[in-house]
Design a protein around this motif. Structure first.
Motif, PDB file in Angstrom:
ATOM      1  N   ALA A 165       0.835  -1.207   0.000  1.00  0.00           N
ATOM      2  CA  ALA A 165       0.000   0.000   0.000  1.00  0.00           C
ATOM      3  C   ALA A 165       0.866   1.252   0.000  1.00  0.00           C
ATOM      4  CB  ALA A 165      -0.928  -0.008   1.202  1.00  0.00           C
ATOM      5  N   CYS A 166       1.939   1.199   0.748  1.00  0.00           N
ATOM      6  CA  CYS A 166       2.818   2.371   0.840  1.00  0.00           C
ATOM      7  C   CYS A 166       3.511   2.628  -0.491  1.00  0.00           C
ATOM      8  CB  CYS A 166       3.837   2.140   1.941  1.00  0.00           C
ATOM      9  SG  CYS A 166       4.965   3.511   2.097  1.00  0.00           S
ATOM     10  N   LEU A 167       4.006   1.579  -1.122  1.00  0.00           N
ATOM     11  CA  LEU A 167       4.664   1.752  -2.416  1.00  0.00           C
ATOM     12  C   LEU A 167       3.678   2.304  -3.439  1.00  0.00           C
ATOM     13  CD1 LEU A 167       6.777  -1.529  -2.513  1.00  0.00           C
ATOM     14  CD2 LEU A 167       7.637   0.804  -2.273  1.00  0.00           C
ATOM     15  N   ALA A 168       2.450   1.818  -3.371  1.00  0.00           N
ATOM     16  CA  ALA A 168       1.425   2.324  -4.276  1.00  0.00           C
ATOM     17  C   ALA A 168       1.157   3.800  -4.013  1.00  0.00           C
ATOM     18  CB  ALA A 168       0.144   1.513  -4.112  1.00  0.00           C
ATOM     19  N   SER A 169       1.093   4.160  -2.746  1.00  0.00           N
ATOM     20  CA  SER A 169       0.859   5.562  -2.391  1.00  0.00           C
ATOM     21  C   SER A 169       1.980   6.446  -2.919  1.00  0.00           C
ATOM     22  CB  SER A 169       0.749   5.679  -0.871  1.00  0.00           C
ATOM     23  OG  SER A 169       0.652   7.017  -0.474  1.00  0.00           O
ATOM     24  N   LEU A 170       3.192   5.933  -2.794  1.00  0.00           N
ATOM     25  CA  LEU A 170       4.361   6.686  -3.269  1.00  0.00           C
ATOM     26  C   LEU A 170       4.272   6.930  -4.773  1.00  0.00           C
ATOM     27  CD1 LEU A 170       7.174   7.711  -2.371  1.00  0.00           C
ATOM     28  CD2 LEU A 170       8.086   5.501  -3.023  1.00  0.00           C
ATOM     29  N   LEU A 171       3.939   5.875  -5.503  1.00  0.00           N
ATOM     30  CA  LEU A 171       3.826   6.016  -6.958  1.00  0.00           C
ATOM     31  C   LEU A 171       2.686   6.944  -7.325  1.00  0.00           C
ATOM     32  CD1 LEU A 171       4.477   2.409  -8.343  1.00  0.00           C
ATOM     33  CD2 LEU A 171       5.906   4.434  -8.580  1.00  0.00           C
ATOM     34  N   GLY A 172       1.586   6.825  -6.592  1.00  0.00           N
ATOM     35  CA  GLY A 172       0.447   7.688  -6.881  1.00  0.00           C
ATOM     36  C   GLY A 172       0.788   9.158  -6.677  1.00  0.00           C
ATOM     37  N   ARG A 173       1.530   9.442  -5.620  1.00  0.00           N
ATOM     38  CA  ARG A 173       1.920  10.843  -5.356  1.00  0.00           C
ATOM     39  C   ARG A 173       2.911  11.313  -6.419  1.00  0.00           C
ATOM     40  NH1 ARG A 173       2.581   8.784  -0.209  1.00  0.00           N
ATOM     41  NH2 ARG A 173       4.799   9.250  -0.072  1.00  0.00           N
ATOM     42  N   TRP A 174       3.779  10.444  -6.831  1.00  0.00           N
ATOM     43  CA  TRP A 174       4.783  10.815  -7.830  1.00  0.00           C
ATOM     44  C   TRP A 174       4.130  11.173  -9.157  1.00  0.00           C
ATOM     45  CZ3 TRP A 174       8.427   7.566 -11.204  1.00  0.00           C
ATOM     46  CH2 TRP A 174       9.551   8.313 -11.554  1.00  0.00           C
ATOM     47  N   PHE A 175       3.065  10.427  -9.480  1.00  0.00           N
ATOM     48  CA  PHE A 175       2.379  10.702 -10.730  1.00  0.00           C
ATOM     49  C   PHE A 175       1.229  11.683 -10.557  1.00  0.00           C
ATOM     50  CE2 PHE A 175       4.246   8.234 -14.077  1.00  0.00           C
ATOM     51  CZ  PHE A 175       4.932   7.213 -13.439  1.00  0.00           C
ATOM     52  N   ARG A 176       1.095  12.205  -9.325  1.00  0.00           N
ATOM     53  CA  ARG A 176       0.092  13.253  -9.059  1.00  0.00           C
ATOM     54  C   ARG A 176      -1.304  12.826  -9.485  1.00  0.00           C
ATOM     55  NH1 ARG A 176       3.177  18.743 -11.003  1.00  0.00           N
ATOM     56  NH2 ARG A 176       5.114  18.349  -9.900  1.00  0.00           N
ATOM     57  N   LEU A 177      -1.701  11.708  -8.966  1.00  0.00           N
ATOM     58  CA  LEU A 177      -3.058  11.252  -9.276  1.00  0.00           C
ATOM     59  C   LEU A 177      -4.070  12.123  -8.543  1.00  0.00           C
ATOM     60  CD1 LEU A 177      -2.708   7.365  -8.985  1.00  0.00           C
ATOM     61  CD2 LEU A 177      -2.632   8.779 -11.037  1.00  0.00           C
ATOM     62  N   SER A 178      -5.313  12.079  -9.030  1.00  0.00           N
ATOM     63  CA  SER A 178      -6.369  12.864  -8.400  1.00  0.00           C
ATOM     64  C   SER A 178      -6.675  12.301  -7.013  1.00  0.00           C
ATOM     65  CB  SER A 178      -7.626  12.822  -9.261  1.00  0.00           C
ATOM     66  OG  SER A 178      -8.140  11.496  -9.269  1.00  0.00           O
ATOM     67  N   ARG A 179      -7.399  13.056  -6.253  1.00  0.00           N
ATOM     68  CA  ARG A 179      -7.700  12.629  -4.882  1.00  0.00           C
ATOM     69  C   ARG A 179      -8.478  11.322  -4.871  1.00  0.00           C
ATOM     70  NH1 ARG A 179     -11.429  16.401  -1.317  1.00  0.00           N
ATOM     71  NH2 ARG A 179     -12.874  15.513  -2.821  1.00  0.00           N
ATOM     72  N   ASP A 180      -9.443  11.226  -5.777  1.00  0.00           N
ATOM     73  CA  ASP A 180     -10.235   9.994  -5.827  1.00  0.00           C
ATOM     74  C   ASP A 180      -9.341   8.780  -6.100  1.00  0.00           C
ATOM     75  OD1 ASP A 180     -13.246  11.351  -7.395  1.00  0.00           O
ATOM     76  OD2 ASP A 180     -12.551  11.271  -5.305  1.00  0.00           O
ATOM     77  N   ARG A 181      -8.443   8.912  -7.045  1.00  0.00           N
ATOM     78  CA  ARG A 181      -7.560   7.794  -7.389  1.00  0.00           C
ATOM     79  C   ARG A 181      -6.554   7.537  -6.285  1.00  0.00           C
ATOM     80  NH1 ARG A 181      -9.889   4.839 -11.403  1.00  0.00           N
ATOM     81  NH2 ARG A 181     -10.862   6.293 -12.850  1.00  0.00           N
ATOM     82  N   MET A 182      -6.114   8.578  -5.626  1.00  0.00           N
ATOM     83  CA  MET A 182      -5.167   8.385  -4.522  1.00  0.00           C
ATOM     84  C   MET A 182      -5.811   7.582  -3.399  1.00  0.00           C
ATOM     85  SD  MET A 182      -2.084   9.263  -4.808  1.00  0.00           S
ATOM     86  CE  MET A 182      -1.677   9.135  -3.077  1.00  0.00           C
ATOM     87  N   ARG A 183      -7.100   7.781  -3.208  1.00  0.00           N
ATOM     88  CA  ARG A 183      -7.766   7.016  -2.146  1.00  0.00           C
ATOM     89  C   ARG A 183      -7.832   5.539  -2.508  1.00  0.00           C
ATOM     90  NH1 ARG A 183     -12.609  11.113  -1.316  1.00  0.00           N
ATOM     91  NH2 ARG A 183     -11.681  12.469   0.250  1.00  0.00           N
ATOM     92  N   LEU A 184      -7.936   5.270  -3.801  1.00  0.00           N
ATOM     93  CA  LEU A 184      -8.085   3.877  -4.231  1.00  0.00           C
ATOM     94  C   LEU A 184      -6.752   3.169  -4.424  1.00  0.00           C
ATOM     95  CD1 LEU A 184     -10.953   4.279  -6.848  1.00  0.00           C
ATOM     96  CD2 LEU A 184     -11.113   3.398  -4.520  1.00  0.00           C
TER      97      LEU A 184
END
Lengths: 386, 571
Positions: B139-158
């Motif tokens: 989950a943490c690695l996914a969060s890191l990648l999501g932040r790096w690619f600047r996903l939207s809030r909805d996608r960051m939650r998922l």
């Protein structure tokens, strides 16, 4: 109705700016490169870890085998456990573990491991042999036979080819212990057929034939060994004993004499030889002897039997009705039995020997017995069987 | 010209690729790959720490077994308190927290701490599992990648659950179970959008793990079989016993944990060490099987190498060891201990039943496997995952019936005796208010038909004359009338508008002259009631029509009716 949000995206999406596309593409490329790099690094680590595992497993396996060989089963169990921790699928270590468990008396656990191995390799001789041994320990006769046969006809490596014979020998021993004489003999025949020039196997087979009551095959087997080495002490003793049991006392005498020369300290051989000689000297029914010699032997036997009977009756312990009757019978014959009356009177000789044999069979074994009596007793038993 | 066409095409392609919904799927694959790599390293780290603390022997020497877990506990305590406080706990609730509270944010430090401390604790012999930490690392690695690619809030939650599924699948080598667990326990709902991403990441991570570590399962399953239907009764008993044990296990954790947390702060430096000492003591006294995750012991139990009395002892000791490990704050998970206790219990119950009723066939592997599911359902309260997990690891469908029976009874017993699941209790003890997945599964989704009412007034056709409409509307006291159009659509007209038009143009005009350009929206009875909220603020009433025949009016729904219905639901 479309999924909420989907239509809005399609309607409102106007595309990314070139700068944004470039940034995303660079990041994606970096991510891909990073993933590939990660694969390479983890691959290298995996290789190193696997090598370490193999080394640890190998070291533990060697120590386990050594402990097993020296009978240190507890330590062997721990070592094989360790080996399997690093090489889970090692059949060799699983077999070692099972043997260690067996050595510690934990046969059920050993059996569970061996059965698991047998599922994978039903033709493995070692596994089948160990299972057979466990079945013997548990008195599971049918299972023991099945596994022994599987071990006998299994695939053995060249270095362990003798284990096939070993399996058969163990099976024969087990069959004899459980009273399956006929089956044991059949197995021994198969063993001999495949024994080749193996002296040890033939000697063992001879002893086992004798245990199975098949003296003829025992004698034949020992003779085969003596053909290669006429001075083989064990074969001489075995052949002599077999010949003696078969009533071939002349052969027994010759063979046992040689056996006694080869192994002078063997008391059983010496005793058997002595008796064989006495039987040869005492037997009135021996072939190729003159009527005078026969009569002399009848008279000697009659005297010896009578003396023994009288001694036993005279002793306070022995005074049964049967013995008294026998004594009466002997007394009745006594005036008539002499060299002159025996000449040309084979009926009298037969009757006399019948009485002698009756006396020797009836008088208690350890009562006033001499070597001549023992010889006469043996002759009495043979006469009875015939 | 040609260059500009190519550039335009490339831009168009990239635009399509980077559209968030599609890019999310691409990213899910990378999350799976990277999580898989991380979990492979995690497994190696556990082994390395095992070698360091306990040595290479399968049964460690006496002094190592007794002292090394305690020594590791001291190190873990210092590192946790000083550097990685967010690495405490199993990781499941922390991932849920990221989803519901922190918009998918999990700091990298948490993953680093979890990786280091959980591998150290499990390697040193603490009775904890690697699956939950793997879930959080993913989950943490996914969060890191999501932040790096600047996903939207909805996608960051998922994205956290996507990574969680990848991490769990890699640790457990079972993608289906991982997906189901994440959906059942972390997300709590099924949607097509998230399902695809979760599945992709789980499969990618499992492929990576199997590439490096082989396809061998963590514990080998023997032949499992159900020989007679009457054996179901035996599994029923197992389910009930498992449910009771689950309650005891959960009660122990939920009772002891807050008490340990309330002890003076300085004691928290020593709690893991004391726990380690106790575990070491259990090990040297004859049950080293309870140390660590315990997969080797599960393998042994499944193949019938232990007598049933020893199995019961192992189950009890494992519960004790896991209790002290977890409540002392040592990072690590509860999956593997749950499976361990379940396997031992299952094999023990099977063995005991066989001793009492020898005619009952006894396949220790079957009982042990079902036992795992029983504890999974009763303790972790993931009934669906528990059944599929058994199917996935055994590959044998004949076991599904006993699994369902046993797991259902375990779940029901546990649910009856302890209504609040363990994860929810732990969440509340940590001061968070997260939605209960168990409660969410049982929420009745209100539908339109729950709030609609019959429409007794006249429905008019579009060609009806205004005079007639007005007369009837007045007699029925309708402020607005429903109009069924020729096309089958619906509309409504206010009485005041009819009156004004009639005055203006006479009674002979028809309703057509008053209809708006667009027809009004309609609803269907089976649709979620929440959909009605989109319309009832703009239209005074919304028609509810039959799906097979849109001209057939089933009822009408108003804003007031919707609000009343929700209020009654809460009451």
């Amino acid at each position: 109705m479309p999924a909420f949000g989907e239509a809005m995206d399609a309607e409102n999406f106007a595309g990314f700016s070139p700068a944004e596309l470039t940034r995303k593409s660079v990041k994606l490329a970096l991510l891909l490169a990073g993933t590939v790099f990660g694969f390479l690094c983890v691959g290298a680590i995996t290789h190193a870890v696997n090598a370490r595992h193999r080394a640890l497993a190998h070291q533990a396996s060697l120590r386990g085998a050594s402990d097993l060989h020296s009978g240190n089963y507890r330590q062997a169990l721990e070592e094989f456990d360790t080996a399997l921790l690093y090489a889970r699928d090692s059949d060799e270590d699983t077999l070692g573990l099972a043997e260690a468990l067996q050595g510690m008396g934990r046969t059920e656990e050993a059996r569970a491991y061996l059965l698991k191995l047998r599922e994978k390799q039903p033709e493995n001789g070692e596994v089948n042999l160990e299972l057979a041994r466990i079945a013997v320990h548990q008195n599971a006769a049918a299972e023991a036979e099945r596994y022994y046969h599987s071990a006998i006809y299994a695939a053995w490596p060249d270095s362990l080819a003798n284990m096939r014979r070993q399996a058969r020998l163990e099976l024969v021993d087990y069959l004899l212990r459980t009273g399956a004489q006929a089956q044991a003999q059949a197995e021994l025949m198969a063993l001999i057929a495949n024994a080749g020039d193996n002296r040890q196997i033939r000697l063992q087979a001879g002893a086992l034939f004798a245990r199975a009551g098949d003296k003829a095959h025992a004698l034949a087997t020992y003779r085969q060994v003596l053909q290669s080495d006429p001075h083989d002490a064990v074969a001489l003793a075995g052949a002599g004993a077999a010949a003696y049991e078969l009533g071939r006392y002349e052969e027994a005498e010759q063979t046992l004499r040689l056996a006694a020369e080869a192994a002078p300290l063997d008391a059983a051989n010496a005793e058997r030889y002595k008796l064989a000689v006495l039987i040869e000297q005492t037997d009135p029914y021996r072939k190729r002897q003159s009527p005078a010699e026969r009569n002399r032997r009848v008279l000697t036997a009659f005297q010896a039997a009578g003396k023994r009977l009288q001694s036993c009756i005279a002793s306070e312990r022995q005074s049964t009705v049967i013995l008294s009757e026998l004594l009466q019978q002997w007394n009745q014959l006594h005036p008539r039995v002499n060299e002159q009356s025996l000449q040309g009177n084979s009926d009298l000789a037969d009757k006399t020997m019948t009485t002698v044999f009756a006396i020797e069979r009836t008088v208690p074994e350890n009562c006033a017995v001499t070597d001549v009596d023992r010889a006469l007793l043996r002759l009495a038993h043979e006469h009875e069987e015939n | 010209m040609k260059d500009s066409i190519l550039t335009a095409r490339l831009k168009s392609t990239l635009d399509l690729l980077y559209r968030e919904d599609r890019f999310f799927l691409v990213l899910s694959v990378f999350i799976g790959l990277i999580s898989g790599l991380a979990i492979v390293c995690f497994r190696f780290a556990m082994e390395m720490f095992r070698l360091v603390f306990l040595g290479s022997a399968a049964t460690p020497p006496f002094w190592r077994m007794l002292l090394m877990p305690a020594a590791a506990g001291l190190i873990i305590a210092v590192l946790t308190i000083r550097f990685f406080p967010t690495a405490r706990g199993s990781g499941v609730n922390q991932t849920k927290g990221a989803l519901y509270i922190f918009n998918g944010f999990i700091p990298l430090k948490t993953a680093v701490g979890k990786f280091l401390l959980a591998s150290m604790s499990i390697g040193a012999g603490f009775s904890l599992g690697p699956e939950d930490p793997a879930l959080q690392i993913g989950a943490c690695l996914a969060s890191l990648l999501g932040r790096w690619f600047r996903l939207s809030r909805d996608r960051m939650r998922l994205i956290a659950p996507v990574g969680a599924a990848a991490g769990l699948a890699a640790a457990f080598n079972a993608p289906i179970s991982a997906v189901l667990f994440v959906i059942e326990e972390v997300i709590g709902r099924w949607t097509a959008g998230i399902l695809g991403s979760v599945v992709l990441s789980a499969i990618s991570s499992v492929v990576v793990v199997r590439w490096f570590l082989g396809a061998e399962p963590l514990f080998r399953i023997p032949v499992v079989e159900l020989q007679r239907p009457s054996e179901i009764l035996a599994y029923l008993v197992l389910g009930i016993v498992g449910g009771l044990l689950s309650v005891a296990f959960a009660s122990g954790i939920t009772t002891l944990r807050p008490r340990f947390q309330q002890l003076p702060r300085w004691s928290q430096y020593f709690q893991p060490a004391v726990a380690g000492l106790l575990i070491g003591l259990i090990g040297v006294l004859g049950a080293p099987q309870v140390m660590g995750a315990g997969y080797e012991a599960m393998d042994t139990a499944m193949h019938g190498h232990f007598i049933w009395q020893f199995l019961i002892l192992l189950a009890v000791l494992k519960i004790v060891a896991t209790l002290v490990s977890f409540v002392s704050g040592t990072p690590g998970g509860m999956f593997a201990p749950t499976l361990f206790v379940g396997a031992m219990l299952g094999a023990a119950v099977g063995g005991a039943e066989h001793a009492l009723l020898p005619h009952l066939s006894w396949s220790p592997g079957t009982y042990a496997l079902v036992g795992m599911g029983v504890l999974f359902a009763g303790f972790l309260r993931a009934p669906m995952t528990s059944v599929f997990m058994i199917l996935e690891v055994s590959g044998n469908y004949s076991i599904i019936l006993p699994a369902i029976v046993a797991n259902t009874f375990s779940y029901l017993v546990a649910r009856t005796l302890q209504p609040v699941p363990i994860f929810d209790v732990l969440t509340r003890q940590d001061g968070m208010e997260l939605p209960s997945m168990e409660e969410e599964r049982e929420i009745n989704i209100l539908q339109v038909e729950d709030a609609m009412r019959p429409h007794t007034a006249t429905v008019f056709g579009q060609d009806e004359r205004l005079g007639d409409v007005l007369r009837r509307a007045r007699s029925e006291q309708q402020e607005a009338v429903l109009v069924l159009l020729e096309s089958g659509a619906w509309d409504y007209v206010k009485r005041s508008d009819i009156e004004a038009k009639a005055v203006e143009g006479g009674d002979e005009q028809t309703l057509v002259s008053l209809l708006p350009a667009e027809p009004m929206p309609v609803l269907h009875p089976d649709q979620p009631l929440s959909w009605a909220l989109r319309y009832v603020d703009r239209w005074p009433l919304v028609p509810v029509v039959n799906r097979a025949n849109p001209r057939k009016l089933e009822g009408v729904i108003t804003q007031r009716a919707v609000l009343d219905r929700y209020r009654r639901y809460e009451e």
